[in-house]
Structure formats: C-alpha cells, structure tokens
Design an enzyme around this catalytic site. Structure first.
Site, short mmCIF file in Angstrom:
data_model
loop_
_atom_site.label_atom_id
_atom_site.label_comp_id
_atom_site.label_asym_id
_atom_site.label_seq_id
_atom_site.Cartn_x
_atom_site.Cartn_y
_atom_site.Cartn_z
N ASP A 75 46.10 86.96 60.10
CA ASP A 75 46.12 87.18 58.66
C ASP A 75 46.91 86.08 57.95
O ASP A 75 47.77 85.43 58.54
CB ASP A 75 46.76 88.56 58.39
CG ASP A 75 46.46 89.06 56.99
OD1 ASP A 75 45.58 88.50 56.32
OD2 ASP A 75 47.13 90.01 56.56
N GLY A 76 46.61 85.92 56.67
CA GLY A 76 47.43 85.06 55.81
C GLY A 76 46.88 83.66 55.57
O GLY A 76 47.56 82.84 54.95
N ASN A 77 45.66 83.39 56.01
CA ASN A 77 45.07 82.06 55.77
C ASN A 77 44.98 81.77 54.27
O ASN A 77 45.31 80.68 53.81
CB ASN A 77 43.65 81.98 56.34
CG ASN A 77 43.61 82.06 57.84
OD1 ASN A 77 44.63 81.92 58.50
ND2 ASN A 77 42.43 82.29 58.38
N ARG A 105 46.62 83.17 51.69
CA ARG A 105 47.92 83.01 51.03
C ARG A 105 48.56 81.67 51.40
O ARG A 105 49.17 81.02 50.57
CB ARG A 105 48.87 84.16 51.44
CG ARG A 105 48.72 85.38 50.57
CD ARG A 105 49.38 86.58 51.18
NE ARG A 105 48.60 87.12 52.28
CZ ARG A 105 49.05 88.02 53.15
NH1 ARG A 105 50.29 88.44 53.08
NH2 ARG A 105 48.26 88.48 54.10
N TRP A 106 48.36 81.28 52.65
CA TRP A 106 48.92 79.98 53.09
C TRP A 106 48.37 78.86 52.22
O TRP A 106 49.12 77.99 51.75
CB TRP A 106 48.55 79.73 54.56
CG TRP A 106 49.07 78.43 55.08
CD1 TRP A 106 50.28 78.20 55.70
CD2 TRP A 106 48.40 77.15 55.03
NE1 TRP A 106 50.41 76.87 56.02
CE2 TRP A 106 49.27 76.20 55.62
CE3 TRP A 106 47.17 76.72 54.55
CZ2 TRP A 106 48.93 74.85 55.75
CZ3 TRP A 106 46.83 75.37 54.65
CH2 TRP A 106 47.72 74.46 55.26
N ARG A 150 41.25 78.53 49.31
CA ARG A 150 41.45 79.48 50.42
C ARG A 150 40.77 78.99 51.71
O ARG A 150 41.29 79.19 52.81
CB ARG A 150 40.89 80.86 50.04
CG ARG A 150 41.73 81.59 49.00
CD ARG A 150 41.04 82.90 48.60
NE ARG A 150 40.82 83.78 49.73
CZ ARG A 150 41.75 84.59 50.23
NH1 ARG A 150 42.94 84.65 49.69
NH2 ARG A 150 41.48 85.35 51.28
N HIS A 199 41.55 78.82 55.99
CA HIS A 199 40.73 79.26 57.12
C HIS A 199 40.49 78.11 58.09
O HIS A 199 40.46 78.30 59.31
CB HIS A 199 39.39 79.83 56.62
CG HIS A 199 39.54 81.08 55.82
ND1 HIS A 199 40.31 82.15 56.24
CD2 HIS A 199 39.05 81.45 54.61
CE1 HIS A 199 40.26 83.11 55.33
NE2 HIS A 199 39.51 82.70 54.32
N ASN A 257 35.17 92.38 55.56
CA ASN A 257 35.29 91.03 55.00
C ASN A 257 34.06 90.57 54.21
O ASN A 257 34.13 89.62 53.44
CB ASN A 257 35.62 89.99 56.08
CG ASN A 257 37.07 90.05 56.55
OD1 ASN A 257 37.40 89.69 57.68
ND2 ASN A 257 37.96 90.52 55.69
#
Ligand code: FPP
Length: 238
Positions: A8-10, A12-13, A21, A25, A56
């Site tokens: 998780d968190g791709n 937000r990163w 976004r 990924h 998703n």
C-alpha cells in the site's frame, strides 16, 4: 516461511512528491523485483503479493489502465528471468475480467515455472478474499450436486483445497505498508492465524533492509495457534 504483503501507499508516495500516482505504482513495481530477489536469503519460501484487488476497478479508468500496463510490462520483462531464477509463479484471483493477452502470459508463466523450487511467488490480481470464498463455494457445491462429494465430508481441508492457494501454506506473516491497520479482503480464510505487521513506510520505500527488520521482529514473537505452549522450564520438568 510464507509472507503475504499488502503493498500500500504507492499513490500517497507519489502525491507527496508532486508526481502522478502512476509514478508511485512504477516505483512499486521496482520494489516487487527487489523484495522477490531478497526473499530466499531471508528465509521466505512463499511470497504472496496483493497487486490488484477486486475493489481496485473502482479507481479512475486511467489509473486502472496504467496498472494493467504495469502488470503487462512486468510479465513481459521478467518472464524469462523469473524462470531462470527458479521462481515458481502462481496467480491468485479471478483472471476473467483481465485482458486476454495478460491472461495468456499468466497461464504461460504459471506453466513454465510450475516445477521451480527456490521460491513460490503468488501474485494476487483481481483478488478478493470474499470473492475467492464465493468461487470456492461454487466449486464445492458443484461437486456435491454432481454426487462427487458428501455434504458430511466437507471440512476445512476441502475449503482450503478449493481456494486459489490450492491448499498451500497459510501465511505466517502478513505485512501491510503505509500505516493502514486493516487487511482489506486479503487472504480472508488463510490469515486466520497469521501474525500481522504494519509498517509506516509506503511500498515504494519498503527496502530489503526494512523487510529483514520486519522478519526479525516476527521471529522474536511466539506463535501458539490458540494452544498454550509450555515454557522450556515446564518441558524439562516432564
Ligand atoms: C496500493 O497503493 C497499490 C496498488 C493498488 C497496486 C500495487 C501494484 C504494484 C506495486 C505495481 C506492480 C505489481 C506487480 C506485481 C508487478 P495505493 O495506490 O492504494 O496507494 P495509496 O493508498 O497511497 O493511494
């Protein structure tokens, strides 16, 4: 040891860095490579990665398309290497809504690597734990309907055998990155006794070093599976 990872968190990163976004990924896909490579030396013989959930699809169309492109690219770029590195690749989830070429690659890679022994890499795509249980229930119900199975003979092994993990080992440890404290429909049946680890770092930041630290912490825990394990002193008394 079987480790499951909710990557998780791709998004937000990437957003935090002012990037689209999909860049997150992409970074995430590179992490997949690093973590698969590091796993055998860290004592992990089965790695299950949650790449795309049944939920998703609700994301923006261009993000879903971008993720599908990434999977396609990953399969094409790593097809030969995964086999050469002795990785057995399996896919969890319902492949039917995926593009025909991706499905074909998945089938070919599964078949090509089926006898490999270094590590089993389960990639969960269009996977949901509840959906997996629904599909397993349908298969079992069909056996009963066809007279191949007695209702009284249905037990936990029957259910395990009809899951996408094919009676494989349940995960000893499930790791989720990016700070959320939930399992989000990941390995619903298989996680019954799994240890859980939640890390603050996002998936693109999840290095093999951090992976090793999480595994070291796991190894310091005692797992009892609902039983009471006597202390060493108690054992030596008997
Ligand atoms: C969760 O981050 C991540 C995903 C839904 C996709 C995971 C996919 C990869 C790591 C890429 C490729 C994988 C393989 C197997 C090649 P998020 O987008 O939910 O992050 P957010 O919560 O910050 O929005």
């Amino acid at each position: 040891m079987h480790v499951g990872i909710i990557m998780d968190g791709n998004g937000r990163w990437a957003t935090k860095r002012g990037l689209p976004r999909l860049m997150g990924h992409k970074r995430g896909a590179n992490r997949v490579k690093d973590i698969v490579k590091a796993s055998p030396d860290l004592g992990v013989d089965t790695l299950t990665l949650y790449a795309f959930s049944t939920e998703n699809w609700k994301r923006a169309a261009h993000e879903v398309e971008g993720l599908m492109k990434l999977f396609r690219g990953y399969l094409q770029n790593h097809f030969v290497e995964l086999n050469e590195k002795n990785v057995r690749v399996r896919f969890l989830g319902d492949p039917s809504p995926l593009a025909a070429d991706i499905r074909k690659q998945m089938e070919l890679l599964t078949d090509l690597t089926k006898d490999n022994t270094l590590i089993t890499l389960n990639i969960a795509i269009n996977y949901g734990g509840r959906d997996e249980l629904v599909r397993a229930t349908r298969k079992i119900a069909t056996l009963v309907k066809d007279g191949a199975l007695d209702v009284a003979d249905i037990n936990e092994d029957t259910i395990s055998a009809h899951l996408d993990t094919l009676q494989g080992d349940d995960p000893d440890l499930i790791i989720r990155t990016a700070g959320e404290l939930r399992l989000s429909n990941f390995m619903t049946w298989q996680s019954a006794y799994s240890e859980l680890a939640f890390v603050e770092k996002s998936w693109p930041e999840f290095t093999p070093k951090l992976f090793a630290e999480v595994l070291a912490d796991y190894r310091s825990r005692t797992r009892q599976f609902g039983a009471v394990i006597p202390k060493t002193a108690d054992i030596s008394d008997t």
